[in-house]
Design a protein around this motif. Sequence first.
Motif, mmCIF file in Angstrom:
data_model
loop_
_atom_site.group_PDB
_atom_site.id
_atom_site.type_symbol
_atom_site.label_atom_id
_atom_site.label_comp_id
_atom_site.label_asym_id
_atom_site.label_seq_id
_atom_site.Cartn_x
_atom_site.Cartn_y
_atom_site.Cartn_z
ATOM 1 N N LEU A 38 0.829 -1.204 0.000
ATOM 2 C CA LEU A 38 0.000 0.000 0.000
ATOM 3 C C LEU A 38 0.864 1.255 0.000
ATOM 4 C CD1 LEU A 38 -2.860 -0.964 2.495
ATOM 5 C CD2 LEU A 38 -3.141 -0.373 0.078
ATOM 6 N N ALA A 39 1.978 1.215 0.724
ATOM 7 C CA ALA A 39 2.868 2.379 0.770
ATOM 8 C C ALA A 39 3.457 2.675 -0.615
ATOM 9 C CB ALA A 39 3.981 2.142 1.784
ATOM 10 N N GLU A 40 3.861 1.631 -1.336
ATOM 11 C CA GLU A 40 4.419 1.826 -2.677
ATOM 12 C C GLU A 40 3.367 2.367 -3.632
ATOM 13 O OE1 GLU A 40 7.848 -1.672 -2.748
ATOM 14 O OE2 GLU A 40 5.769 -2.150 -3.299
ATOM 15 N N LEU A 41 2.146 1.838 -3.516
ATOM 16 C CA LEU A 41 1.071 2.304 -4.393
ATOM 17 C C LEU A 41 0.713 3.758 -4.079
ATOM 18 C CD1 LEU A 41 -0.872 1.540 -6.637
ATOM 19 C CD2 LEU A 41 -2.472 0.702 -4.907
ATOM 20 N N ALA A 42 0.740 4.118 -2.811
ATOM 21 C CA ALA A 42 0.461 5.500 -2.418
ATOM 22 C C ALA A 42 1.491 6.449 -3.034
ATOM 23 C CB ALA A 42 0.457 5.620 -0.892
ATOM 24 N N GLU A 43 2.753 6.026 -3.015
ATOM 25 C CA GLU A 43 3.818 6.848 -3.594
ATOM 26 C C GLU A 43 3.640 7.019 -5.096
ATOM 27 O OE1 GLU A 43 8.700 6.707 -4.106
ATOM 28 O OE2 GLU A 43 7.697 5.456 -2.607
ATOM 29 N N ARG A 44 3.210 5.942 -5.773
ATOM 30 C CA ARG A 44 3.050 5.974 -7.229
ATOM 31 C C ARG A 44 1.840 6.797 -7.671
ATOM 32 N NH1 ARG A 44 6.554 3.899 -10.993
ATOM 33 N NH2 ARG A 44 4.788 3.118 -12.184
ATOM 34 N N THR A 45 0.766 6.792 -6.872
ATOM 35 C CA THR A 45 -0.482 7.424 -7.297
ATOM 36 C C THR A 45 -0.728 8.796 -6.669
ATOM 37 O OG1 THR A 45 -1.727 6.337 -5.517
ATOM 38 C CG2 THR A 45 -1.593 5.189 -7.651
ATOM 39 N N GLY A 46 -0.053 9.089 -5.550
ATOM 40 C CA GLY A 46 -0.336 10.333 -4.844
ATOM 41 C C GLY A 46 -1.572 10.239 -3.969
ATOM 42 N N ILE A 47 -2.160 9.038 -3.852
ATOM 43 C CA ILE A 47 -3.318 8.805 -2.987
ATOM 44 C C ILE A 47 -2.798 8.276 -1.656
ATOM 45 C CG2 ILE A 47 -5.477 7.542 -2.702
ATOM 46 C CD1 ILE A 47 -5.530 7.217 -5.767
ATOM 47 N N ASN A 48 -3.253 8.852 -0.541
ATOM 48 C CA ASN A 48 -2.660 8.433 0.728
ATOM 49 C C ASN A 48 -3.024 6.977 1.055
ATOM 50 O OD1 ASN A 48 -5.010 8.302 2.651
ATOM 51 N ND2 ASN A 48 -5.181 10.464 2.120
ATOM 52 N N GLU A 49 -2.160 6.388 1.858
ATOM 53 C CA GLU A 49 -2.269 4.956 2.159
ATOM 54 C C GLU A 49 -3.582 4.598 2.832
ATOM 55 O OE1 GLU A 49 0.475 1.631 4.488
ATOM 56 O OE2 GLU A 49 1.307 3.592 3.976
ATOM 57 N N SER A 50 -4.076 5.464 3.717
ATOM 58 C CA SER A 50 -5.331 5.214 4.419
ATOM 59 C C SER A 50 -6.505 5.142 3.436
ATOM 60 C CB SER A 50 -5.588 6.320 5.442
ATOM 61 O OG SER A 50 -6.869 6.179 6.015
ATOM 62 N N THR A 51 -6.516 6.055 2.459
ATOM 63 C CA THR A 51 -7.591 6.057 1.464
ATOM 64 C C THR A 51 -7.549 4.789 0.622
ATOM 65 O OG1 THR A 51 -7.623 8.476 1.341
ATOM 66 C CG2 THR A 51 -8.553 7.278 -0.536
ATOM 67 N N LEU A 52 -6.344 4.370 0.225
ATOM 68 C CA LEU A 52 -6.203 3.147 -0.561
ATOM 69 C C LEU A 52 -6.700 1.937 0.222
ATOM 70 C CD1 LEU A 52 -2.672 3.739 -2.138
ATOM 71 C CD2 LEU A 52 -4.864 3.770 -3.337
ATOM 72 N N SER A 53 -6.359 1.889 1.519
ATOM 73 C CA SER A 53 -6.794 0.774 2.355
ATOM 74 C C SER A 53 -8.316 0.737 2.465
ATOM 75 C CB SER A 53 -6.172 0.894 3.748
ATOM 76 O OG SER A 53 -6.609 -0.147 4.588
ATOM 77 N N ARG A 54 -8.938 1.905 2.611
ATOM 78 C CA ARG A 54 -10.398 1.968 2.715
ATOM 79 C C ARG A 54 -11.060 1.618 1.386
ATOM 80 N NH1 ARG A 54 -10.988 7.778 4.449
ATOM 81 N NH2 ARG A 54 -13.253 7.393 4.281
ATOM 82 N N LEU A 55 -10.437 2.012 0.287
ATOM 83 C CA LEU A 55 -10.960 1.636 -1.026
ATOM 84 C C LEU A 55 -10.985 0.126 -1.184
ATOM 85 C CD1 LEU A 55 -9.362 4.053 -3.683
ATOM 86 C CD2 LEU A 55 -11.801 3.621 -3.335
ATOM 87 N N GLU A 56 -9.871 -0.516 -0.836
ATOM 88 C CA GLU A 56 -9.783 -1.968 -0.974
ATOM 89 C C GLU A 56 -10.744 -2.675 -0.020
ATOM 90 O OE1 GLU A 56 -5.802 -3.374 -0.650
ATOM 91 O OE2 GLU A 56 -5.110 -2.348 -2.466
ATOM 92 N N GLY A 57 -10.971 -2.084 1.143
ATOM 93 C CA GLY A 57 -11.856 -2.697 2.128
ATOM 94 C C GLY A 57 -13.327 -2.415 1.890
#
Length: 211
Positions: A38-57
């Motif tokens: 999630l941290a790597e994806l956040a760096e690549r997309t500019g979307i914070n890690e918490s938002t990515l985690s909530r999206l996946e969940g």
Amino acid sequence: MAAREDTTGPTPRTTKDGVLAAVGPRLRELRRRHGMTLAELAERTGINESTLSRLEGGSRKPTLELLLPLAEVHSVPLDVLVGAPRTGDPRIHIRPVTRDGLTYVPLSRPGGVQAHKLLIPPRPGAEPVPRTHEGFEWLYVLAGRLRLILGERTLVLTPGEAAEFDTHVPHWLGPDDDRTVELLVLFGHQGERAHLRARQEPLRGSADGTH
């Protein structure tokens, strides 16, 4: 006599809710298939890690603003992320990807065994550096002369010849002369991660990045 309402089909709201609920698991599968945290994806997309985690969940509603950078990083069209129904058009959206001087042209949709056309240009003076990774590889020479180093063996394949091998065996692919080699290549998820991962990491024996 009043006409009876047809309630057999899904309502627009039910269909919409089902589509949105499926986005999270699909995003998680793509990220894991590409070997990203999630941290790597956040760096690549500019979307914070918490938002990515909530999206996946499933606790964060997917929006176009969030899905566009994710589709770009994963190199998939938006309809793959949302699971849009096929329209009957069998054509594949071809989006070439260049990694370390090699050009991969996707010939299949994401998931399962991946088919790519691979273009390997000549690299004068470059020394072959065999490497290994998980999985298997199958290839078919379309044009040019392919030099294949597999363990202790060196083979030259010409158009119309094919090879299949376990990629735990040290291997290297490249032109046997000064012309670009064109191949049809099939590999599984491990091979996709090794060749097309979003963030390139050195593999065993890959000093020059050549296949």
